[in-house]
Write a protein that holds these residues in place. Structure first.
Motif, PDB file in Angstrom:
ATOM      1  N   ALA A 185     -10.928  -4.420 -12.074  1.00 10.60           N
ATOM      2  CA  ALA A 185     -10.555  -4.269 -11.151  1.00 10.60           C
ATOM      3  C   ALA A 185      -9.455  -2.858 -11.457  1.00 10.60           C
ATOM      4  N   VAL A 186      -8.771  -3.673 -12.008  1.00 12.93           N
ATOM      5  CA  VAL A 186      -7.628  -2.381 -12.657  1.00 12.93           C
ATOM      6  C   VAL A 186      -7.973  -1.489 -13.737  1.00 12.93           C
ATOM      7  N   VAL A 195      -2.378   7.133  -1.309  1.00 12.70           N
ATOM      8  CA  VAL A 195      -3.441   5.621  -1.333  1.00 12.70           C
ATOM      9  C   VAL A 195      -3.635   5.307   0.120  1.00 12.70           C
ATOM     10  N   VAL A 196      -4.924   6.130   0.567  1.00 13.63           N
ATOM     11  CA  VAL A 196      -4.657   5.563   2.170  1.00 13.63           C
ATOM     12  C   VAL A 196      -5.379   4.223   2.559  1.00 13.63           C
ATOM     13  N   LEU A 197      -4.300   3.139   2.587  1.00 14.42           N
ATOM     14  CA  LEU A 197      -5.707   1.516   2.850  1.00 14.42           C
ATOM     15  C   LEU A 197      -6.857   1.711   3.280  1.00 14.42           C
ATOM     16  N   SER A 198      -6.672   2.920   4.536  1.00 16.35           N
ATOM     17  CA  SER A 198      -7.562   1.991   5.758  1.00 16.35           C
ATOM     18  C   SER A 198      -9.300   2.750   5.355  1.00 16.35           C
ATOM     19  N   SER A 199      -8.732   3.508   4.908  1.00 12.23           N
ATOM     20  CA  SER A 199      -9.997   3.850   3.822  1.00 12.23           C
ATOM     21  C   SER A 199     -10.013   4.088   2.431  1.00 12.23           C
ATOM     22  N   ARG A 200      -9.281   3.389   1.871  1.00 10.42           N
ATOM     23  CA  ARG A 200      -9.370   2.918   0.591  1.00 10.42           C
ATOM     24  C   ARG A 200      -9.176   4.510  -0.678  1.00 10.42           C
ATOM     25  N   GLU A 201      -8.545   5.369  -0.590  1.00  5.20           N
ATOM     26  CA  GLU A 201      -8.662   6.266  -1.067  1.00  5.20           C
ATOM     27  C   GLU A 201      -7.638   7.090  -1.455  1.00  5.20           C
ATOM     28  N   VAL A 202      -7.830   7.802  -3.090  1.00  7.31           N
ATOM     29  CA  VAL A 202      -6.426   8.089  -3.458  1.00  7.31           C
ATOM     30  C   VAL A 202      -6.970   9.489  -3.339  1.00  7.31           C
ATOM     31  N   HIS A 203      -5.188  10.438  -3.179  1.00 18.48           N
ATOM     32  CA  HIS A 203      -5.539  11.253  -2.399  1.00 18.48           C
ATOM     33  C   HIS A 203      -4.061  12.046  -3.710  1.00 18.48           C
ATOM     34  N   PRO A 251     -12.626  -3.568  -1.196  1.00 16.88           N
ATOM     35  CA  PRO A 251     -10.618  -4.000  -1.538  1.00 16.88           C
ATOM     36  C   PRO A 251     -10.203  -4.701  -2.210  1.00 16.88           C
ATOM     37  N   LYS A 252     -10.850  -5.455  -3.368  1.00 18.18           N
ATOM     38  CA  LYS A 252     -10.577  -6.192  -4.642  1.00 18.18           C
ATOM     39  C   LYS A 252      -9.578  -4.888  -5.035  1.00 18.18           C
ATOM     40  N   SER A 253     -10.194  -4.163  -5.898  1.00 17.07           N
ATOM     41  CA  SER A 253      -8.467  -3.262  -6.671  1.00 17.07           C
ATOM     42  C   SER A 253      -7.660  -2.738  -5.485  1.00 17.07           C
ATOM     43  N   VAL A 254      -7.673  -2.670  -4.106  1.00 18.40           N
ATOM     44  CA  VAL A 254      -6.939  -2.441  -3.423  1.00 18.40           C
ATOM     45  C   VAL A 254      -5.588  -3.392  -3.391  1.00 18.40           C
ATOM     46  N   GLY A 255      -6.583  -5.042  -3.250  1.00 17.69           N
ATOM     47  CA  GLY A 255      -5.710  -6.104  -3.257  1.00 17.69           C
ATOM     48  C   GLY A 255      -4.764  -5.797  -4.472  1.00 17.69           C
ATOM     49  N   VAL A 256      -5.241  -5.870  -5.887  1.00 17.87           N
ATOM     50  CA  VAL A 256      -4.640  -5.861  -6.298  1.00 17.87           C
ATOM     51  C   VAL A 256      -3.296  -5.089  -7.146  1.00 17.87           C
ATOM     52  N   LEU A 257      -4.014  -3.835  -6.667  1.00 17.53           N
ATOM     53  CA  LEU A 257      -2.923  -2.902  -6.367  1.00 17.53           C
ATOM     54  C   LEU A 257      -1.421  -3.460  -5.887  1.00 17.53           C
ATOM     55  N   GLU A 265      -2.619 -15.302 -13.431  1.00 16.11           N
ATOM     56  CA  GLU A 265      -2.268 -16.339 -12.486  1.00 16.11           C
ATOM     57  C   GLU A 265      -2.214 -15.844 -10.510  1.00 16.11           C
ATOM     58  N   GLU A 266      -1.168 -15.229 -10.644  1.00 21.85           N
ATOM     59  CA  GLU A 266      -1.060 -14.700  -9.728  1.00 21.85           C
ATOM     60  C   GLU A 266      -1.562 -13.861  -8.976  1.00 21.85           C
ATOM     61  N   LEU A 267      -2.121 -13.399  -8.950  1.00 23.80           N
ATOM     62  CA  LEU A 267      -3.582 -12.088  -8.968  1.00 23.80           C
ATOM     63  C   LEU A 267      -4.225 -12.513  -8.190  1.00 23.80           C
ATOM     64  N   PHE A 268      -4.918 -13.945  -9.272  1.00 26.59           N
ATOM     65  CA  PHE A 268      -5.926 -14.276  -9.027  1.00 26.59           C
ATOM     66  C   PHE A 268      -6.179 -15.318  -7.515  1.00 26.59           C
ATOM     67  N   ALA A 269      -4.458 -15.559  -7.572  1.00 29.44           N
ATOM     68  CA  ALA A 269      -4.092 -16.376  -6.262  1.00 29.44           C
ATOM     69  C   ALA A 269      -4.029 -16.139  -5.349  1.00 29.44           C
ATOM     70  N   ASP A 270      -3.554 -14.394  -5.040  1.00 34.16           N
ATOM     71  CA  ASP A 270      -3.653 -13.580  -4.131  1.00 34.16           C
ATOM     72  C   ASP A 270      -4.275 -13.221  -3.552  1.00 34.16           C
ATOM     73  N   VAL A 271      -5.164 -12.276  -5.117  1.00 28.75           N
ATOM     74  CA  VAL A 271      -6.235 -11.990  -4.183  1.00 28.75           C
ATOM     75  C   VAL A 271      -7.994 -12.358  -4.305  1.00 28.75           C
ATOM     76  N   TRP A 272      -7.924 -13.407  -5.169  1.00 26.35           N
ATOM     77  CA  TRP A 272      -9.082 -14.234  -4.947  1.00 26.35           C
ATOM     78  C   TRP A 272      -8.886 -16.301  -4.480  1.00 26.35           C
ATOM     79  N   PRO A 273      -8.464 -15.655  -3.706  1.00 23.89           N
ATOM     80  CA  PRO A 273      -7.954 -17.325  -3.396  1.00 23.89           C
ATOM     81  C   PRO A 273      -9.339 -18.251  -2.781  1.00 23.89           C
ATOM     82  N   ASP A 274      -8.972 -18.834  -3.361  1.00 22.44           N
ATOM     83  CA  ASP A 274      -9.729 -20.073  -2.869  1.00 22.44           C
ATOM     84  C   ASP A 274     -11.494 -20.449  -3.886  1.00 22.44           C
ATOM     85  N   THR A 275     -11.086 -19.195  -5.096  1.00 20.15           N
ATOM     86  CA  THR A 275     -12.405 -18.786  -5.724  1.00 20.15           C
ATOM     87  C   THR A 275     -11.984 -19.127  -7.362  1.00 20.15           C
ATOM     88  N   MET A 276     -13.284 -19.368  -8.246  1.00 17.95           N
ATOM     89  CA  MET A 276     -12.742 -19.916  -9.250  1.00 17.95           C
ATOM     90  C   MET A 276     -13.473 -18.191 -10.081  1.00 17.95           C
TER      91      MET A 276
END
Length: 757
Positions: free
Chosen positions: A81-82, A21-29, A41-47, A61-72
């Motif tokens: 995303a998964v 997984v190349v994070l800069s381009s978000r590509e999977v090789h 970007p959210k799928s990368v955050g979950v990964l 709850e941990e995934l929401f706090a990490d990837v979607w902070p300050d939102t509901m």
């Protein structure tokens, strides 16, 4: 051993199982495959969140706090995303995507595949060029990567080109629309910079007459430059003509003493005006005069007619008449040839009780529009030869004048609550739009299009108790207000009064005890129908009211006014228009309109569920129950006059009470007292509001010589000693003029809604 994934690494390449997984381009090789999925970007955050705890369960709850902070966020965004991660891993051909990420029911997810950041040394080795100047990783990945990226670049270029063309066209269209718009008028803006007030908002119309007289029945010349109308004064009317500007009107011709000229209609060539002249003793004639007021000639007689209507044919050689009553009565629409004086009737379908009113040719002459049963009717249209007759509205409305807008649209006045408003109707889509003009009726459009004139009324009414006969005494004002009060219905014991009014700002039902003004209260939640009278139960505790719900559907409401309670009755009728209590405790008499637009009076037994139909009479427009005489009294759509029947509506019990009163148009202005007296309110040349006994000696009494009554109901004191009636306090009408606003575009494949005509 893999490095600590909780720490930031210098590499942007994360090894997940067999995939890179190349994070800069978000590509999977995956070397050797042709697909290169790209992650959001959210799928990368979950990964990354899962990769920090490989093999461990990470809760939602941990995934929401990490990837979607300050939102509901909802669970759906995490599931999406998964799902994308699994599809990306599966798309590389490595393994099934579900084998990489496991779902832990009601908890979260776990990353099953081994993960590792590419170490710096490894990254160097991978990036180090071989003898040909290309790294080993690039050697494996490049053929696939650059081929796919080339395709993506070409696709992006094509998409951007199309978007550019669309934006250019949109810009040109908007520029053309803005260029074509009229510049804003300063007076149309109420507030400018800060708090500086410039003026009140401009109305879409202006009044071109403003006298103390009543101006009615306007008609526009074909070019829209001149308007001819009837001016009423002292219960008589004459024809006047003026330009559509605010110039002074002048008489079109001299009206003989004792006569009234009404219903002017301009000829298609603008040279003549046809109109009706009403003389003494019910005599009537239709005349044609030149636009200069000369060359007057009679084309036909119309003696004793009620609700006269006519219009010019497109070629100007004939007049088109609606149904006529009186000495020259004729059912249906017919044409009068002006040169020969010959009548010809249109052959088309109509019911035995139908009265077709105000027929008019469309601008192209291919259609004829008309109103069927204007008291409780609808707009209709048919081909000029009488074929394909079809109903355009389905409201059982009180239509007050109409005109064509071109060949595919109509404008008409319709009574709503205590006022009449203008509506425009698209005959193709049946779409009805309120034009935003209140207290307006009798619209007329110039044949050349562009201009619209109408009658705008100023009417305020009050409630009065007026003694009858030898009792004498002055009229007594009841529950005074500055609004429109109407339909005063006194209870059988003479102690209560129910009425309708817009005194609170909205049209509503009101109740009070006559000797207790402080008892006055509004019945919340009931929107009464202004055309139909209410009916008290014999005990004076309940009241039947015709009303409409929030969707405009008609219904019958039973109200306990003193308690302010009500219930909508389950009347098994498609369109109930009026209800009164019958002879038996659980019997109700209901005037209804069926799907075929036919009116009928039906006797129901409501002690059974659903209600049981006991008997029915066709063609009834309004009903009362005479408790003293044990008889049903009613009027008919097909003719004027009053009829009676037995309480069980037996067909052989039907007989005529009076042949002329009430008239077809004033079918609501009559009442029955508890002692059986029947009175009818109408207008004479000497009296604006006159009451005449239908039964007995036929004596008349002038209630008010100058003030007209509201035409939607009155009631009599139980002993017949007084009448409760709504009389005009202010009553005037002027002619308004406006340019016809462009209609909203019809939708074509869902796109035309974005474009103006």
């Amino acid at each position: 051993m893999a490095p600590n994934l909780t720490e930031k690494t210098s590499s942007d390449r994360l090894r997940v199982g067999e995939c890179l997984v190349v994070l800069s381009s978000r590509e999977v090789h995956l070397p050797g495959t042709r697909k290169t999925p790209r992650l959001t970007p959210k799928s990368v955050g979950v990964l990354l969140a899962l990769a920090r705890k490989p093999g461990q369960v990470v809760t939602r709850e941990e995934l929401f706090a990490d990837v979607w902070p300050d939102t509901m966020p909802t669970n759906d965004v995490l599931t999406q995303a998964v799902t994308q991660l699994r599809k990306a891993f599966a798309a590389t051909g490595a393994e099934d995507g579900a084998s990489y990420i496991e779902t832990i029911a009601k908890t979260g997810y776990r990353l099953l595949a081994p993960v590792a950041w590419e170490a710096s040394a490894d990254a160097t080795a991978i990036d180090a060029p071989d003898a040909g100047g290309v790294s080993a990783a690039e050697t494996a990945i490049a053929p696939m990567q650059f081929g796919v990226r080339g395709k993506h670049r070409r696709l992006r270029r094509h998409v951007l080109l199309v978007l550019g063309i669309v934006l250019l066209l949109s810009t040109l269209v908007m520029a053309w629309l803005l260029w074509g718009r009229a510049a804003p008028v300063a007076q149309d803006t109420t507030v400018a910079d800060g708090n500086r007030v410039l003026g009140s908002p401009a109305r879409p119309y202006r009044l071109i007459t403003a006298t103390e007289d009543v101006e009615v029945n306007p008609s526009l010349s074909p070019d829209g430059a001149l308007v001819v109308f009837a001016r009423e004064r002292d219960n008589r009317s004459s024809l006047w003509i003026q330009s559509v500007g605010n110039a002074t009107a002048t008489p079109l011709l001299a009206t003989p003493a004792g006569a009234s000229d009404r219903f002017p209609v301009w000829s298609p060539n603008g040279r003549s005006v046809a109109f009706a002249r009403f003389l003494a003793q019910g005599d009537c004639e239709v005349l044609v005069v030149s636009a200069t007021g000369t060359g007057l000639r009679r084309v036909t007689r119309c003696d004793g007619t009620d609700m006269l209507s006519f219009d010019w044919a497109p070629d100007g050689g004939s007049l088109l008449f609606g149904s006529m009553t009186g000495r020259y009565a004729s059912r249906g629409i017919r044409s009068l040839d002006l040169a020969s004086g010959r009548w010809s009737s249109l052959q088309y379908a109509m019911g035995a009780d139908d009265f077709d009113y105000a027929p008019r040719y469309s601008a192209d002459g291919k259609k004829i529009g008309f109103v069927r049963n204007p008291q409780v009717g609808d707009m209709w249209m048919m081909d000029a030869d009488g074929s394909n007759a079809q109903r355009l509205t389905d409201d059982a409305a009180e239509i007050r004048g109409w005109s064509w807008l071109g060949s595919d649209e109509m404008v008409f006045g319709r009574r709503i609550d205590s006022e009449s408003r203008l509506y425009r109707l698209d005959v193709a889509t049946r779409l009805l739009r309120d034009m935003g003009i209140d207290n307006a009726q009798s619209p007329a459009v110039s044949r050349g299009g562009g201009n619209l004139v109408f009658m705008r009324s100023h009417f305020q009414s009050g409630l009065f108790r007026i003694p009858l006969g030898a009792n004498g005494g002055p009229p007594q004002r009841l529950f005074a207000s500055s609004a429109r009060d109407g339909q005063p219905m006194v209870s059988p014991d003479g102690a209560q009064l129910a009425f309708t009014s817009d005194r609170s700002g909205t049209f509503a039902l009101w109740w009070a005890r006559l000797n207790e003004p402080a008892s006055l209260q509004v019945i919340e939640g009931v929107r009464p129908e202004a055309r139909q009278p209410m009916d008290w139960a014999a005990d004076g505790r309940r009241l039947l009211v015709t009303g409409r719900d929030v969707d405009g559907a008609p219904g019958i409401y039973e109200v306990a006014p003193e308690e302010g309670h009500w219930v909508k009755l389950a009347v098994p009728a498609g369109e109930p228009l009026q209800a009164v209590y019958g002879a038996a405790a659980d019997s109700l008499l209901v005037v209804e309109r069926g799907d075929d637009e036919r009116m009928a009076l039906t006797l129901f037994d409501r002690s059974q569920q659903p209600w049981k139909r006991l008997a029915s009479l066709e063609g009834v427009s309004q009903v009362r129950y005479d408790r003293a005489g044990q008889r049903i009294l009613f009027t008919r759509l097909a003719s004027g006059g009053l009829w009676q029947a037995a309480p069980d509506l037996a067909a052989d019990s039907v007989k005529l009470v009076h042949a002329e009163m009430p008239s077809r148009w004033r079918y609501r202005t009559w009442a029955v007292a508890a002692n059986g007296a029947v009175e009818y309110q109408d207008i004479s040349r000497e009296c604006s509001s006159r009451l005449t006994a239908i039964a007995g000696d036929g004596s008349s009494q002038c209630l008010d010589a100058t003030r007209f009554s509201a035409g939607n109901g009155l009631s009599l004191a139980p002993d017949g000693s007084a009448v409760f009636i709504a009389l005009a306090l202010t009553d005037s009408a002027d002619i308004g003029m406006m340019r016809i606003p462009q209609r909203a575009p019809r939708r074509v494949m869902g796109l035309a809604k974005w474009l103006l005509p």
